[in-house]
Write a protein that holds these residues in place. Structure first.
Motif, mmCIF file in Angstrom:
data_model
loop_
_atom_site.group_PDB
_atom_site.id
_atom_site.type_symbol
_atom_site.label_atom_id
_atom_site.label_comp_id
_atom_site.label_asym_id
_atom_site.label_seq_id
_atom_site.Cartn_x
_atom_site.Cartn_y
_atom_site.Cartn_z
ATOM 1 N N LEU A 129 0.834 -1.208 0.000
ATOM 2 C CA LEU A 129 0.000 0.000 0.000
ATOM 3 C C LEU A 129 0.867 1.257 0.000
ATOM 4 C CD1 LEU A 129 -2.803 -1.152 2.453
ATOM 5 C CD2 LEU A 129 -3.090 -0.497 0.060
ATOM 6 N N PHE A 130 1.999 1.202 0.712
ATOM 7 C CA PHE A 130 2.924 2.338 0.727
ATOM 8 C C PHE A 130 3.398 2.637 -0.691
ATOM 9 C CE2 PHE A 130 7.444 3.803 1.651
ATOM 10 C CZ PHE A 130 7.075 5.093 1.986
ATOM 11 N N ARG A 131 3.761 1.576 -1.416
ATOM 12 C CA ARG A 131 4.246 1.792 -2.791
ATOM 13 C C ARG A 131 3.081 2.110 -3.728
ATOM 14 N NH1 ARG A 131 10.046 0.265 -3.990
ATOM 15 N NH2 ARG A 131 10.817 -0.152 -1.910
ATOM 16 N N THR A 133 0.438 3.764 -3.166
ATOM 17 C CA THR A 133 -0.030 5.149 -3.013
ATOM 18 C C THR A 133 1.095 6.174 -3.163
ATOM 19 O OG1 THR A 133 0.255 4.977 -0.613
ATOM 20 C CG2 THR A 133 -1.938 4.496 -1.480
ATOM 21 N N CYS A 134 2.314 5.699 -3.397
ATOM 22 C CA CYS A 134 3.481 6.582 -3.580
ATOM 23 C C CYS A 134 3.239 7.532 -4.753
ATOM 24 C CB CYS A 134 4.710 5.703 -3.841
ATOM 25 S SG CYS A 134 6.104 6.554 -4.598
ATOM 26 N N TYR A 135 3.629 8.782 -4.598
ATOM 27 C CA TYR A 135 3.401 9.770 -5.650
ATOM 28 C C TYR A 135 4.046 9.345 -6.971
ATOM 29 C CZ TYR A 135 1.901 13.031 -1.973
ATOM 30 O OH TYR A 135 1.258 13.636 -0.939
ATOM 31 N N TYR A 136 5.285 8.815 -6.875
ATOM 32 C CA TYR A 136 5.929 8.414 -8.126
ATOM 33 C C TYR A 136 5.208 7.234 -8.771
ATOM 34 C CZ TYR A 136 8.473 5.922 -11.483
ATOM 35 O OH TYR A 136 8.738 5.258 -12.634
ATOM 36 N N TYR A 137 4.928 6.179 -7.985
ATOM 37 C CA TYR A 137 4.301 4.995 -8.588
ATOM 38 C C TYR A 137 2.921 5.335 -9.146
ATOM 39 C CZ TYR A 137 7.877 1.835 -6.792
ATOM 40 O OH TYR A 137 9.069 1.193 -6.548
ATOM 41 N N LEU A 146 -4.193 8.338 1.924
ATOM 42 C CA LEU A 146 -3.711 7.645 3.131
ATOM 43 C C LEU A 146 -2.194 7.442 3.095
ATOM 44 C CD1 LEU A 146 -6.523 4.949 3.436
ATOM 45 C CD2 LEU A 146 -6.199 6.972 4.870
ATOM 46 N N HIS A 147 -1.582 7.840 1.975
ATOM 47 C CA HIS A 147 -0.140 7.591 1.836
ATOM 48 C C HIS A 147 0.659 8.089 3.042
ATOM 49 C CE1 HIS A 147 3.623 6.793 -0.114
ATOM 50 N NE2 HIS A 147 4.029 8.024 0.122
ATOM 51 N N ARG A 148 0.283 9.248 3.564
ATOM 52 C CA ARG A 148 1.063 9.836 4.668
ATOM 53 C C ARG A 148 1.081 8.910 5.892
ATOM 54 N NH1 ARG A 148 -3.296 14.579 4.919
ATOM 55 N NH2 ARG A 148 -3.340 13.941 2.780
ATOM 56 N N ALA A 193 16.834 5.028 1.852
ATOM 57 C CA ALA A 193 16.895 6.139 0.891
ATOM 58 C C ALA A 193 15.529 6.342 0.245
ATOM 59 C CB ALA A 193 17.953 5.862 -0.174
ATOM 60 N N TYR A 194 14.867 5.246 -0.108
ATOM 61 C CA TYR A 194 13.530 5.366 -0.715
ATOM 62 C C TYR A 194 12.520 5.908 0.305
ATOM 63 C CZ TYR A 194 8.961 4.038 -2.478
ATOM 64 O OH TYR A 194 7.644 4.073 -2.861
ATOM 65 N N THR A 195 12.545 5.352 1.511
ATOM 66 C CA THR A 195 11.543 5.736 2.517
ATOM 67 C C THR A 195 11.719 7.191 2.933
ATOM 68 O OG1 THR A 195 11.577 3.451 3.313
ATOM 69 C CG2 THR A 195 10.533 5.070 4.735
ATOM 70 N N SER A 227 13.113 9.557 1.256
ATOM 71 C CA SER A 227 12.921 10.495 0.147
ATOM 72 C C SER A 227 11.443 10.685 -0.190
ATOM 73 C CB SER A 227 13.671 10.015 -1.101
ATOM 74 O OG SER A 227 13.077 8.852 -1.622
ATOM 75 N N CYS A 228 10.574 10.025 0.564
ATOM 76 C CA CYS A 228 9.115 10.120 0.358
ATOM 77 C C CYS A 228 8.647 11.577 0.505
ATOM 78 C CB CYS A 228 8.431 9.233 1.393
ATOM 79 S SG CYS A 228 6.664 9.476 1.529
ATOM 80 N N HIS A 229 7.716 11.978 -0.332
ATOM 81 C CA HIS A 229 7.187 13.340 -0.261
ATOM 82 C C HIS A 229 6.505 13.609 1.083
ATOM 83 C CE1 HIS A 229 7.872 12.775 -4.518
ATOM 84 N NE2 HIS A 229 7.672 14.062 -4.724
ATOM 85 N N SER A 230 5.888 12.575 1.654
ATOM 86 C CA SER A 230 5.239 12.750 2.964
ATOM 87 C C SER A 230 6.288 13.004 4.044
ATOM 88 C CB SER A 230 4.415 11.511 3.325
ATOM 89 O OG SER A 230 3.348 11.376 2.437
ATOM 90 N N CYS A 231 7.425 12.323 3.932
ATOM 91 C CA CYS A 231 8.513 12.522 4.898
ATOM 92 C C CYS A 231 9.013 13.963 4.810
ATOM 93 C CB CYS A 231 9.635 11.534 4.607
ATOM 94 S SG CYS A 231 11.059 11.726 5.668
ATOM 95 N N ARG A 261 15.593 12.382 -6.245
ATOM 96 C CA ARG A 261 15.858 11.101 -6.908
ATOM 97 C C ARG A 261 14.843 10.041 -6.481
ATOM 98 N NH1 ARG A 261 19.586 13.248 -9.130
ATOM 99 N NH2 ARG A 261 21.766 13.601 -8.647
ATOM 100 N N HIS A 262 13.678 10.462 -6.091
ATOM 101 C CA HIS A 262 12.707 9.498 -5.551
ATOM 102 C C HIS A 262 12.369 8.396 -6.557
ATOM 103 C CE1 HIS A 262 9.899 8.065 -2.658
ATOM 104 N NE2 HIS A 262 8.859 8.200 -3.458
ATOM 105 N N MET A 263 12.208 8.758 -7.813
ATOM 106 C CA MET A 263 11.911 7.749 -8.837
ATOM 107 C C MET A 263 13.053 6.725 -8.931
ATOM 108 S SD MET A 263 11.242 8.208 -12.903
ATOM 109 C CE MET A 263 12.927 8.230 -13.446
HETATM 110 FE FE1 FES Z 1 6.837 7.805 -2.874
HETATM 111 FE FE2 FES Z 1 6.002 8.596 -0.442
HETATM 112 S S1 FES Z 1 7.019 6.761 -0.985
HETATM 113 S S2 FES Z 1 5.909 9.656 -2.287
#
Ligand code: FES
Length: 272
Positions: free
Chosen positions: A106-108, A110-114, A151-153, A200-202, A204-208, A238-240
């Protein structure tokens, strides 16, 4: 009330009548095709491995694949269940990591990039810029079920906890379960590299980024928050890249553990 008309019509403008789906002559379709292939390959691999319920633990070196962490079924190898198990043995269709994998997905998801990637590649909404989409209506993410993307946040906080668990697993493997002493094999390096990339991925999340820099008019008097926000912003550009690299590192870490656990390869020892 939110208009369901696309922007030009909403502004009272008419779109030009162009019969062709697109006038683009570049390889605009290549990105969506690679996205479909990459995401499908990861999902098929992950599904097969999760349903296998085997070869997830290397007893000699205490390697635990991230696909089975935390291992919660009563049928988990006892040493692999770093946080204990539930009283039941899971049926074949339930992952041993029942409390982490659904949230990671669900985290991935709802991720903005995915979201951008699969909206283009799978839903073709639209497939690319200046390419006509097949859908007649556009409701964005304002209605059920897509409103759930917001709910991504909250999934971000759960992902942080799971990254901590993966870090704990990788750290524990360095000590062979504490009793056997310190040692390093190629598997340790693979697991640690995977954990670093997952962080690095977690992070770099926009919510973070919003957690550290959002809802502020000024960073004045908040040097730590400003420093954190600056570092996260750097990662965020570099989130993507992190999103794709971590799909690869997860598969690599899992495959390595599976191959060693099944006796297909032996783990080269570097120290200890
Ligand atoms: Fe991609 Fe949060 S994990 S925007």
């Amino acid at each position: 009330m939110t208009s369901t008309l696309p922007p030009p019509e909403r502004a009272g403008l008419k779109r030009p009548r162009i019969a062709a789906r697109t006038l683009r002559t570049d390889r605009w379709w290549a990105g969506p095709v690679w996205t479909v292939l990459g995401l499908t390959a990861f999902l098929v691999y992950g599904l097969v491995r999760v349903l296998q319920q085997d070869n997830y633990w290397v007893a000699d070196y205490h390697y635990l694949t991230p696909f089975y962490s935390p291992c919660l079924s009563a049928s988990c190898v006892p040493e692999s269940a770093h946080f204990g198990t539930l009283p039941w043995e899971f049926p074949w269709f339930l992952p041993y990591a029942l409390f982490s994998l659904p949230f990671l997905l669900l985290f991935r998801f709802t991720c903005y990039y995915y979201r951008k990637a699969y909206y283009r590649a799978f839903w073709q909404a639209p497939t690319a810029c200046a390419v006509r989409e097949p859908h007649g209506r556009y409701t964005g993410e304002s209605r059920f079920p897509m409103i759930g993307q917001n709910l991504h946040r909250y999934f971000f906080y759960i992902a942080v906890v799971i990254s901590l668990i993966n870090t704990y697993d990788a750290g524990l493997a360095l000590y062979g379960g504490l009793a056997d002493g310190f040692g390093v094999g190629l598997g340790n390096l693979v697991l640690i590299a995977n954990v670093v990339l997952l962080w690095a991925y977690t992070l770099s999340c926009h919510s973070c980024r919003h957690v550290f820099g959002g809802r502020l008019n000024s960073f004045g008097g908040k040097p730590v928050r400003y420093w954190m926000w600056t570092q996260i912003s750097r990662l965020n550009t570099r989130h993507m890249t992190w999103a794709w690299i971590t799909l690869g590192s997860l598969v690599l870490a899992d495959l390595y553990v599976a191959l060693v656990a099944s006796g297909t390869i032996t783990d080269p020892r570097i120290f200890g």
